[in-house]
Motif scaffolding. Structure first.
Motif, PDB file in Angstrom:
ATOM      1  N   ALA A  53      14.072  11.286 -15.048  1.00 25.94           N
ATOM      2  CA  ALA A  53      14.119  11.331 -13.587  1.00 25.94           C
ATOM      3  C   ALA A  53      14.021   9.916 -13.018  1.00 25.94           C
ATOM      4  CB  ALA A  53      12.986  12.182 -13.042  1.00 25.94           C
ATOM      5  N   PRO A  54      15.068   9.423 -12.393  1.00 29.48           N
ATOM      6  CA  PRO A  54      15.070   8.048 -11.856  1.00 29.48           C
ATOM      7  C   PRO A  54      14.447   7.924 -10.469  1.00 29.48           C
ATOM      8  CG  PRO A  54      17.227   9.023 -11.549  1.00 29.48           C
ATOM      9  CD  PRO A  54      16.390  10.061 -12.256  1.00 29.48           C
ATOM     10  N   PHE A  55      13.247   8.484 -10.279  1.00 35.18           N
ATOM     11  CA  PHE A  55      12.581   8.251  -9.000  1.00 35.18           C
ATOM     12  C   PHE A  55      11.943   6.868  -9.031  1.00 35.18           C
ATOM     13  CE2 PHE A  55       9.676  11.069 -11.489  1.00 35.18           C
ATOM     14  CZ  PHE A  55       8.663  10.168 -11.738  1.00 35.18           C
ATOM     15  N   MET A  56      11.553   6.370  -7.877  1.00 32.90           N
ATOM     16  CA  MET A  56      10.987   5.023  -7.786  1.00 32.90           C
ATOM     17  C   MET A  56       9.464   5.087  -7.774  1.00 32.90           C
ATOM     18  SD  MET A  56      11.509   2.066  -4.861  1.00 32.90           S
ATOM     19  CE  MET A  56      13.262   1.901  -5.234  1.00 32.90           C
ATOM     20  N   HIS A  57       8.847   4.340  -8.680  1.00 34.69           N
ATOM     21  CA  HIS A  57       7.395   4.283  -8.724  1.00 34.69           C
ATOM     22  C   HIS A  57       6.905   3.178  -7.802  1.00 34.69           C
ATOM     23  CE1 HIS A  57       3.533   3.041 -11.006  1.00 34.69           C
ATOM     24  NE2 HIS A  57       3.247   3.978 -10.110  1.00 34.69           N
ATOM     25  N   VAL A  58       5.947   3.518  -6.916  1.00 37.56           N
ATOM     26  CA  VAL A  58       5.380   2.552  -5.982  1.00 37.56           C
ATOM     27  C   VAL A  58       3.897   2.383  -6.326  1.00 37.56           C
ATOM     28  CG1 VAL A  58       4.997   1.949  -3.566  1.00 37.56           C
ATOM     29  CG2 VAL A  58       6.985   3.342  -4.212  1.00 37.56           C
ATOM     30  N   PRO A  59       3.532   1.309  -7.051  1.00 37.77           N
ATOM     31  CA  PRO A  59       2.130   1.129  -7.453  1.00 37.77           C
ATOM     32  C   PRO A  59       1.264   0.594  -6.324  1.00 37.77           C
ATOM     33  CG  PRO A  59       3.466  -0.662  -8.305  1.00 37.77           C
ATOM     34  CD  PRO A  59       4.419   0.277  -7.620  1.00 37.77           C
ATOM     35  N   TYR A  60       0.039   1.096  -6.242  1.00 33.07           N
ATOM     36  CA  TYR A  60      -0.949   0.646  -5.264  1.00 33.07           C
ATOM     37  C   TYR A  60      -2.171   0.122  -6.006  1.00 33.07           C
ATOM     38  CZ  TYR A  60       1.446   2.942  -1.314  1.00 33.07           C
ATOM     39  OH  TYR A  60       2.345   3.320  -0.343  1.00 33.07           O
ATOM     40  N   LYS A  61      -2.950  -0.705  -5.348  1.00 27.01           N
ATOM     41  CA  LYS A  61      -4.174  -1.217  -5.956  1.00 27.01           C
ATOM     42  C   LYS A  61      -5.285  -0.179  -5.971  1.00 27.01           C
ATOM     43  CE  LYS A  61      -3.417  -6.128  -5.013  1.00 27.01           C
ATOM     44  NZ  LYS A  61      -3.968  -7.353  -4.354  1.00 27.01           N
ATOM     45  N   GLY A  62      -5.240   0.758  -5.017  1.00 20.11           N
ATOM     46  CA  GLY A  62      -6.286   1.770  -4.936  1.00 20.11           C
ATOM     47  C   GLY A  62      -5.727   3.146  -4.645  1.00 20.11           C
ATOM     48  N   GLY A  63      -6.479   4.171  -5.077  1.00 16.04           N
ATOM     49  CA  GLY A  63      -6.018   5.537  -4.899  1.00 16.04           C
ATOM     50  C   GLY A  63      -6.034   6.017  -3.467  1.00 16.04           C
ATOM     51  N   ALA A  64      -6.951   5.491  -2.650  1.00 16.31           N
ATOM     52  CA  ALA A  64      -7.058   5.951  -1.265  1.00 16.31           C
ATOM     53  C   ALA A  64      -5.773   5.667  -0.490  1.00 16.31           C
ATOM     54  CB  ALA A  64      -8.256   5.287  -0.585  1.00 16.31           C
ATOM     55  N   GLN A  65      -5.262   4.436  -0.597  1.00 18.85           N
ATOM     56  CA  GLN A  65      -4.051   4.080   0.138  1.00 18.85           C
ATOM     57  C   GLN A  65      -2.827   4.784  -0.422  1.00 18.85           C
ATOM     58  OE1 GLN A  65      -4.300   2.153   2.987  1.00 18.85           O
ATOM     59  NE2 GLN A  65      -2.252   2.966   3.319  1.00 18.85           N
ATOM     60  N   ALA A  66      -2.776   4.936  -1.747  1.00 22.66           N
ATOM     61  CA  ALA A  66      -1.651   5.644  -2.369  1.00 22.66           C
ATOM     62  C   ALA A  66      -1.588   7.084  -1.867  1.00 22.66           C
ATOM     63  CB  ALA A  66      -1.797   5.622  -3.896  1.00 22.66           C
ATOM     64  N   THR A  67      -2.763   7.693  -1.698  1.00 22.80           N
ATOM     65  CA  THR A  67      -2.821   9.073  -1.211  1.00 22.80           C
ATOM     66  C   THR A  67      -2.520   9.151   0.277  1.00 22.80           C
ATOM     67  OG1 THR A  67      -4.505   9.572  -2.884  1.00 22.80           O
ATOM     68  CG2 THR A  67      -4.305  11.098  -1.034  1.00 22.80           C
ATOM     69  N   THR A  68      -3.095   8.247   1.056  1.00 26.55           N
ATOM     70  CA  THR A  68      -2.882   8.235   2.507  1.00 26.55           C
ATOM     71  C   THR A  68      -1.405   8.077   2.851  1.00 26.55           C
ATOM     72  OG1 THR A  68      -5.076   7.315   2.924  1.00 26.55           O
ATOM     73  CG2 THR A  68      -3.434   7.037   4.659  1.00 26.55           C
ATOM     74  N   ASP A  69      -0.720   7.211   2.137  1.00 27.05           N
ATOM     75  CA  ASP A  69       0.696   6.984   2.419  1.00 27.05           C
ATOM     76  C   ASP A  69       1.556   8.181   2.014  1.00 27.05           C
ATOM     77  OD1 ASP A  69       0.034   4.577   3.450  1.00 27.05           O
ATOM     78  OD2 ASP A  69       1.150   3.352   2.024  1.00 27.05           O
ATOM     79  N   ALA A  70       1.111   8.920   0.999  1.00 29.95           N
ATOM     80  CA  ALA A  70       1.836  10.137   0.634  1.00 29.95           C
ATOM     81  C   ALA A  70       1.630  11.208   1.698  1.00 29.95           C
ATOM     82  CB  ALA A  70       1.356  10.640  -0.727  1.00 29.95           C
ATOM     83  N   ILE A  71       0.412  11.338   2.200  1.00 35.39           N
ATOM     84  CA  ILE A  71       0.133  12.304   3.257  1.00 35.39           C
ATOM     85  C   ILE A  71       0.937  11.964   4.511  1.00 35.39           C
ATOM     86  CG2 ILE A  71      -1.662  13.134   4.853  1.00 35.39           C
ATOM     87  CD1 ILE A  71      -3.676  12.799   2.554  1.00 35.39           C
ATOM     88  N   GLY A  72       1.030  10.670   4.829  1.00 36.74           N
ATOM     89  CA  GLY A  72       1.750  10.240   6.025  1.00 36.74           C
ATOM     90  C   GLY A  72       3.256  10.197   5.875  1.00 36.74           C
ATOM     91  N   GLY A  73       3.751  10.366   4.643  1.00 39.96           N
ATOM     92  CA  GLY A  73       5.196  10.375   4.433  1.00 39.96           C
ATOM     93  C   GLY A  73       5.814   9.014   4.189  1.00 39.96           C
ATOM     94  N   GLN A  74       4.986   7.953   4.079  1.00 38.08           N
ATOM     95  CA  GLN A  74       5.525   6.632   3.752  1.00 38.08           C
ATOM     96  C   GLN A  74       6.108   6.630   2.336  1.00 38.08           C
ATOM     97  OE1 GLN A  74       2.623   6.962   5.380  1.00 38.08           O
ATOM     98  NE2 GLN A  74       3.134   5.989   7.325  1.00 38.08           N
ATOM     99  N   VAL A  75       5.544   7.466   1.448  1.00 40.09           N
ATOM    100  CA  VAL A  75       6.129   7.734   0.136  1.00 40.09           C
ATOM    101  C   VAL A  75       6.263   9.243   0.012  1.00 40.09           C
ATOM    102  CG1 VAL A  75       5.295   5.655  -1.042  1.00 40.09           C
ATOM    103  CG2 VAL A  75       3.834   7.675  -0.928  1.00 40.09           C
ATOM    104  N   ASP A  76       7.159   9.676  -0.850  1.00 37.65           N
ATOM    105  CA  ASP A  76       7.431  11.110  -0.951  1.00 37.65           C
ATOM    106  C   ASP A  76       6.335  11.883  -1.671  1.00 37.65           C
ATOM    107  OD1 ASP A  76      10.175  11.158   0.228  1.00 37.65           O
ATOM    108  OD2 ASP A  76      10.595   9.828  -1.467  1.00 37.65           O
TER     109      ASP A  76
END
Length: 322
Positions: A172-195
């Motif tokens: 699956a060629p989806f794009m991985h977007v690494p974050y330094k912390g789990g809180a921001q990675a989760t917040t951006d997924a909830i907000g739709g900044q990442v899928d």
């Protein structure tokens, strides 16, 4: 010469008696349990639940000492170098073994530096999407990713190896977007900044239960009690039974009677319904092993990662790009 031999024999006997007495009287003072992760996270939560139970079983205080840093190497190294008397132990997992292959390189041998005591818990990963994402399960997400390479994104908190392995096994060629912390990675997924976001179940479970995220799949071999309606990756056609394990490790050369006491105490803890239920509620599974079984598991896991490093150069590349 006979006198010298006699003295040596008496000294050896005294040493043996001292060691035996020490093991028999263990523990006589508080035990320091090093946790190689920050306070407040899911790992720390499980560690503290276990430490409380261990203290009750041994009738002695078990003090949690959070020592994060260097990809868990700092805390693990402190235990590897500690006196092997059972009063400094490690609540850890397989990260040092992974680090020895992909970095950061630990200053100790992940297998030889410790006496395995018992596994305590296993925790699977979950991939979850924001509520308006155009897919409702992992199969739909993978299909869309293949139709539009690089369009759909997955965030994670430095879980490069695991995400790259998922991409490879799912083709699956989806794009991985690494974050330094789990809180921001989760917040951006909830907000739709990442899928979507990829993390351990305890990290995302509250957001899934609240409806802010929808779970697409979990990485355990079977479905879990905390998310009974969520299919496994295997059910979705992806060979991906993988997660994080936590266990108790003592410094190498810790006396066998002390290791045995800790093992038996851990087995009793895991058998307690309230302990296993609390872990189930946060998406983890309580499990105990013998020291020999845990050592075999650690050696096998090391060989698996070495094999993957050779067969999947993209894993090494993902680490180098961190």
């Amino acid at each position: 010469m006979m006198i010298l031999h006699a003295i040596a024999a008496v000294a050896a006997l005294a040493c043996g008696v001292s060691t035996s007495a020490s093991a028999a009287d263990y523990p006589q003072k508080p035990i320091r349990m090093v946790v190689s992760y920050p306070a407040g996270g899911s790992t720390d939560m499980i560690a503290r639940l276990y430490a409380e139970k261990l203290g009750q079983e041994l009738k002695q205080s078990v003090v949690v000492d959070n020592r994060p840093g260097a990809g868990t190497n700092i805390g693990a190294d402190a235990v590897a170098k500690a006196r092997p008397d059972g009063y400094t132990v490690l609540f850890g997992g397989g990260t040092p073994s992974i680090n020895s292959i992909f970095g950061p390189q630990p200053p100790f041998d992940p297998i030889k530096a410790f006496e395995p005591v018992s596994m305590i818990a296993r925790v699977p990963f979950v991939i979850a999407a924001h509520s308006k994402a155009p897919f409702s399960n992992l199969q739909e997400m993978l299909a869309k990713a293949k139709q539009a390479p690089g369009k759909y994104t997955v965030s994670s908190a430095q879980l490069h190896l695991y995400v790259e392995m998922l991409k490879s096994r799912a083709s699956a060629p989806f794009m991985h977007v690494p974050y330094k912390g789990g809180a921001q990675a989760t917040t951006d997924a909830i907000g739709g900044q990442v899928d979507s976001v990829f993390a351990l179940v305890p990290v995302l479970l509250p957001h899934i239960q609240s409806g802010h995220l929808k779970a697409l799949g979990i990485s355990s071999a079977q479905r879990i009690a905390a998310l009974p309606a969520v299919p496994t990756f295997e059910e979705s056609g992806v060979r991906y039974d993988i997660g994080i394990w936590f266990g108790l490790l003592a410094p190498a050369a810790t006396p066998e009677p002390i290791v045995r006491q800790l093992t038996e105490a851990t087995q009793r803890i895991v058998a307690q319904e309230d302990f296993s239920k609390k872990l189930e509620q946060i998406g983890a599974q309580a499990t105990a092993t013998t020291p020999a079984a845990l050592r075999s598991f650690m050696v096998e896991e090391m060989q698996t990662w070495k094999g993957l490093a050779k067969s999947m150069p993209e894993l090494q590349k993902a680490v180098e790009l961190r």
